[in-house]
Design an enzyme around this catalytic site. Structure first.
Site, PDB file in Angstrom:
ATOM      1  N   SER A   1       0.810  -1.221   0.000  1.00 36.20           N
ATOM      2  CA  SER A   1       0.000   0.000   0.000  1.00 36.20           C
ATOM      3  C   SER A   1       0.845   1.274   0.000  1.00 36.20           C
ATOM      4  O   SER A   1       1.657   1.478  -0.887  1.00 36.20           O
ATOM      5  CB  SER A   1      -0.928  -0.074   1.214  1.00 36.20           C
ATOM      6  OG  SER A   1      -1.805   0.990   1.239  1.00 36.20           O
TER       7      SER A   1
ATOM      8  N   ASP B   1      -1.536   1.282  -3.683  1.00 40.29           N
ATOM      9  CA  ASP B   1      -2.306   0.176  -4.268  1.00 40.29           C
ATOM     10  C   ASP B   1      -3.721   0.621  -4.628  1.00 40.29           C
ATOM     11  O   ASP B   1      -4.592  -0.208  -4.901  1.00 40.29           O
ATOM     12  CB  ASP B   1      -2.326  -1.049  -3.354  1.00 40.29           C
ATOM     13  CG  ASP B   1      -2.992  -0.772  -2.017  1.00 40.29           C
ATOM     14  OD1 ASP B   1      -3.107   0.411  -1.635  1.00 40.29           O
ATOM     15  OD2 ASP B   1      -3.399  -1.739  -1.348  1.00 40.29           O
TER      16      ASP B   1
ATOM     17  N   ALA C   1     -10.553   8.362   7.973  1.00 41.82           N
ATOM     18  CA  ALA C   1     -10.111   9.718   7.646  1.00 41.82           C
ATOM     19  C   ALA C   1      -9.023   9.696   6.575  1.00 41.82           C
ATOM     20  O   ALA C   1      -8.933  10.589   5.736  1.00 41.82           O
ATOM     21  CB  ALA C   1      -9.612  10.416   8.907  1.00 41.82           C
ATOM     22  N   ASN C   2      -8.213   8.622   6.545  1.00 42.84           N
ATOM     23  CA  ASN C   2      -7.105   8.554   5.581  1.00 42.84           C
ATOM     24  C   ASN C   2      -7.562   8.326   4.139  1.00 42.84           C
ATOM     25  O   ASN C   2      -6.739   8.260   3.229  1.00 42.84           O
ATOM     26  CB  ASN C   2      -6.104   7.480   6.002  1.00 42.84           C
ATOM     27  CG  ASN C   2      -6.719   6.085   6.032  1.00 42.84           C
ATOM     28  OD1 ASN C   2      -7.666   5.789   5.306  1.00 42.84           O
ATOM     29  ND2 ASN C   2      -6.174   5.217   6.862  1.00 42.84           N
TER      30      ASN C   2
ATOM     31  N   ALA D   1      -3.073   1.987  21.186  1.00 38.40           N
ATOM     32  CA  ALA D   1      -1.920   1.330  20.579  1.00 38.40           C
ATOM     33  C   ALA D   1      -2.178   1.180  19.093  1.00 38.40           C
ATOM     34  O   ALA D   1      -3.267   0.778  18.683  1.00 38.40           O
ATOM     35  CB  ALA D   1      -1.706  -0.038  21.218  1.00 38.40           C
ATOM     36  N   SER D   2      -1.183   1.508  18.281  1.00 37.13           N
ATOM     37  CA  SER D   2      -1.304   1.292  16.840  1.00 37.13           C
ATOM     38  C   SER D   2      -1.387  -0.204  16.567  1.00 37.13           C
ATOM     39  O   SER D   2      -0.771  -1.007  17.255  1.00 37.13           O
ATOM     40  CB  SER D   2      -0.095   1.879  16.129  1.00 37.13           C
ATOM     41  OG  SER D   2       0.030   1.309  14.846  1.00 37.13           O
ATOM     42  N   GLY D   3      -2.159  -0.559  15.544  1.00 42.81           N
ATOM     43  CA  GLY D   3      -2.216  -1.960  15.141  1.00 42.81           C
ATOM     44  C   GLY D   3      -1.167  -2.295  14.094  1.00 42.81           C
ATOM     45  O   GLY D   3      -0.965  -3.457  13.757  1.00 42.81           O
TER      46      GLY D   3
ATOM     47  N   ARG E   1      -0.681   5.947  19.442  1.00 44.00           N
ATOM     48  CA  ARG E   1      -1.067   7.177  18.753  1.00 44.00           C
ATOM     49  C   ARG E   1      -1.966   8.006  19.667  1.00 44.00           C
ATOM     50  O   ARG E   1      -2.866   7.458  20.308  1.00 44.00           O
ATOM     51  CB  ARG E   1      -1.849   6.863  17.481  1.00 44.00           C
ATOM     52  CG  ARG E   1      -1.041   6.180  16.421  1.00 44.00           C
ATOM     53  CD  ARG E   1      -1.783   6.197  15.087  1.00 44.00           C
ATOM     54  NE  ARG E   1      -1.408   5.073  14.245  1.00 44.00           N
ATOM     55  CZ  ARG E   1      -0.270   5.007  13.567  1.00 44.00           C
ATOM     56  NH1 ARG E   1       0.603   5.985  13.631  1.00 44.00           N
ATOM     57  NH2 ARG E   1       0.006   3.949  12.828  1.00 44.00           N
TER      58      ARG E   1
HETATM   59  P1  NG1 Z   1      -2.950   2.026  13.175  1.00 40.51           P
HETATM   60  O1  NG1 Z   1      -1.486   1.882  12.982  1.00 40.51           O
HETATM   61  O2  NG1 Z   1      -3.607   0.872  13.939  1.00 40.51           O
HETATM   62  O3  NG1 Z   1      -3.313   3.373  13.752  1.00 40.51           O
HETATM   63  C1  NG1 Z   1      -3.230   2.639  10.589  1.00 40.51           C
HETATM   64  C2  NG1 Z   1      -4.195   3.759  10.282  1.00 40.51           C
HETATM   65  C3  NG1 Z   1      -5.563   3.181  10.018  1.00 40.51           C
HETATM   66  C4  NG1 Z   1      -5.547   2.063   8.989  1.00 40.51           C
HETATM   67  C5  NG1 Z   1      -4.457   1.045   9.328  1.00 40.51           C
HETATM   68  C6  NG1 Z   1      -4.310  -0.048   8.296  1.00 40.51           C
HETATM   69  C7  NG1 Z   1      -4.305   6.015  11.274  1.00 40.51           C
HETATM   70  C8  NG1 Z   1      -4.398   6.819  12.500  1.00 40.51           C
HETATM   71  N1  NG1 Z   1      -4.301   4.678  11.423  1.00 40.51           N
HETATM   72  O4  NG1 Z   1      -3.669   1.973  11.738  1.00 40.51           O
HETATM   73  O5  NG1 Z   1      -6.429   4.204   9.644  1.00 40.51           O
HETATM   74  O6  NG1 Z   1      -5.384   2.562   7.694  1.00 40.51           O
HETATM   75  O7  NG1 Z   1      -3.194   1.704   9.532  1.00 40.51           O
HETATM   76  O8  NG1 Z   1      -3.546   0.322   7.200  1.00 40.51           O
HETATM   77  O9  NG1 Z   1      -4.230   6.547  10.169  1.00 40.51           O
HETATM   78 ZN    ZN Z   2      -3.709   1.078   0.244  1.00 39.23          ZN
END
Ligand code: NG1
Ligand code: ZN
Length: 536
Positions: free
Chosen positions: A65, A285, A380-381, A505-507, A513
């Protein structure tokens, strides 16, 4: 059927590098040189999943991506074109982490028996990749696995992620009453092209847009799609393609693309558009799109996924009323906690539509959107789409219009059900959706932007010792652990006008975040900084 000798030999060719892997919200994603064994094992799982579903076709997409060119990734697509069923993510993780070739074979057999999979059932897999240099090598790893597992397979070569999702759904619905389209890349263009033409039939105006394709697969695919769209003279939209260099894969996502624009809140440095000109950026992508322009005062203005969602919800609401179908079409919007508070307020107060908030990750949003007749979901992205329920599709297909105005609205609505990718967020389809809406509303970027005023916001990435300490609840809007943290955040938020903030926590990255918004830029920054200190 699976060939144990081949499986072990194939695995030996692509050995596990002694790392721990996890199938996350984006499948597996990392530096491409670590991925060979992972892709091999994902191939095995794809075969198992297809057999479990009696030979329904499973998709495998090789892409990272918006991530840098040296990364890559792999994810599975379920039969209706949705993301892999959540319970199977754990099996993907188990397979990826089997330490030796023999352990992998044993695990494959164990999964096969635990899941009551008929080893003699057919297995069918289709796959594609983005433009990364590592893609063709990883396809080799995948094919080794599919051969060992005895799966029929078709290589669709270079595609956008949503195109592969489309194809998977087409294969599995072929010959049924739910037929989704022709099982070919051309079928995708034909379906979207025809729908766009119909959707533009009753438009008021038509516009022009410059599309930054992140130097990724979206570039050549958008150029191909243009051949199926009406030209400007024929009442179409003037679409100018830039950043479509896929000959030098090292340029992918570099200083351009949807993620660059969203993260840096600025146009790609290479952009030469003039004030008020409409611009859009895809990601690597082509499953995300954001819009932007520079105002008369030379200020950069971003119209992200929240804006596309509100625009789509507003237009679909209009069409519902104008076609006389309003009471049959319950529209709802699905967002994550990252959606700007002003967008949520606009949907609830101005559009008078319900909003659901889900945890991050498209699978959560997609699932929630199925609860409405028309479910609009966007992160939002810029990743998102609009889902029509079977009942909504039926109502739209069979409704008898009572006036020419109803007929026109109905025709547009019907066209949108075909234009909008029902499997997953699709930048090419979403781009055309936005263009259709702006043409119908006779809006430029200014009018779109002026529907509401975004609250100033700030997103901060905080490095922590152990992100697993941070357990979020309530669609990730509140921290349950560590104890006491949420109370501190609440206390801070209470001091700011229109303040809102959360930490999770970010995934996808090893970090927490922090998001904050407030009435002014200074206060949003201040609040984000203070909440970051709470989790740090
Ligand atoms: P994480 O890393 O869990 O915040 C990020 C994006 C999501 C989503 C995922 C999957 C932000 C704040 N978070 O997730 O919107 O796109 O990656 O790609 O943009
Ligand atoms: Zn993508």
């Amino acid at each position: 059927i699976m060939d144990p000798k081949k499986l072990v030999e194939g695995s030996a060719k692509h050995p596990q590098p002694g790392k721990v892997f996890q199938y996350g919200t984006a499948g597996f994603r990392m530096k491409a040189n670590l991925l060979d064994s992972v892709v091999y094992r994902v191939g095995l799982l794809a075969a198992l999943r297809s057999r479990k579903l009696n030979g329904q076709t499973i998709g495998v997409m090789i892409t990272a991506s918006h991530n840098p060119p040296e990364d890559n990734g792999v994810k599975l697509v379920d039969p209706m074109g949705e993301m892999l069923e959540a319970s199977w993510e754990a099996y993907a993780t188990l397979l990826a982490n089997a330490a030796t070739d023999e352990a992998l074979l044993e695990l494959y057999k164990k999964l096969s028996s635990d899941l009551k999979i008929n080893g003699e059932a057919p297995a069918r897999v289709i796959f594609a990749r983005d433009t990364r240099a590592s893609g063709s090598r990883l396809v080799g790893c995948l094919i080794d696995a599919l051969e060992a597992a005895g799966a029929e397979h078709t290589d669709f070569k270079l595609l956008t992620t949503p195109q592969l999702h489309y194809l998977v759904r087409c294969v599995n619905t072929k010959g049924t009453q739910y037929e989704y389209g022709d099982v070919s890349e051309q079928g995708y263009y034909e379906k979207i092209g025809a729908a766009f033409k119909r959707a533009m039939k009753h438009r008021k105006s038509s516009g022009a847009v410059t599309v930054d394709c992140a130097n990724g697969v979206g570039g050549p695919k958008l150029k191909e799609l243009l051949k199926y769209l009406p030209t400007k003279a024929e009442g179409g939209v003037d679409i100018k393609v830039i950043n479509d260099d896929v000959v030098k894969p090292e340029n992918l996502n570099v200083q351009c693309g949807a993620d660059f624009v969203k993260t840096n809140q600025r146009a790609p440095p290479s952009s030469t558009t003039k004030p008020l000109e409409r611009c859009a950026s895809l990601d690597g992508d082509a499953d995300r799109v954001v819009y932007y322009f520079t105002s008369d005062e030379n200020i950069f203005r971003l119209l992200d996924g929240d804006r596309i969602a509100t625009l789509a919800a507003s237009f679909l609401g209009d069409l519902g009323r104008q076609s006389g179908l309003a009471e049959h079409l319950k529209i709802g919007v699905v967002q994550t906690a990252y959606a700007n508070g002003a967008s949520t307020q606009y949907v609830e107060s101005n559009l008078k539509l319900p909003v659901i908030c889900t945890p991050t990750g498209v699978k959560h949003l997609h699932h929630a959107a199925t609860r409405f007749d028309i479910g609009v979901y966007f992160e939002a992205n810029g990743h998102g789409t609009v889902l029509f329920s079977p009942a909504a599709l039926k109502a739209i297909a069979t409704h008898e219009p009572q006036s020419p105005a109803q007929q026109a609205a109905l025709e547009t609505l019907q066209a949108l059900t075909e234009l909008i990718n029902q499997t997953v967020g699709d930048a090419l389809s979403d781009l055309l959706l936005v263009e259709v809406i702006l043409a119908h509303k006779n809006w430029g970027m200014r009018e779109w932007l002026d529907t509401y005023v975004d609250l100033p916001n700030r997103l901060v990435r905080v490095e922590v010792r152990d992100r697993n300490m941070f357990v979020a609840v309530d669609a990730e809007r509140r921290l349950e652990s560590p104890p006491g943290a949420q109370a501190e955040i609440d206390k801070l938020v209470g001091k700011y006008k229109q303040g809102r903030s959360f930490a999770r926590a970010s995934g996808t990255e090893d970090a927490v975040r922090v998001y904050a918004e407030a009435a002014t830029r200074g206060e949003a920054d201040d609040l984000a900084g203070k909440v970051a200190n709470v989790v740090r």
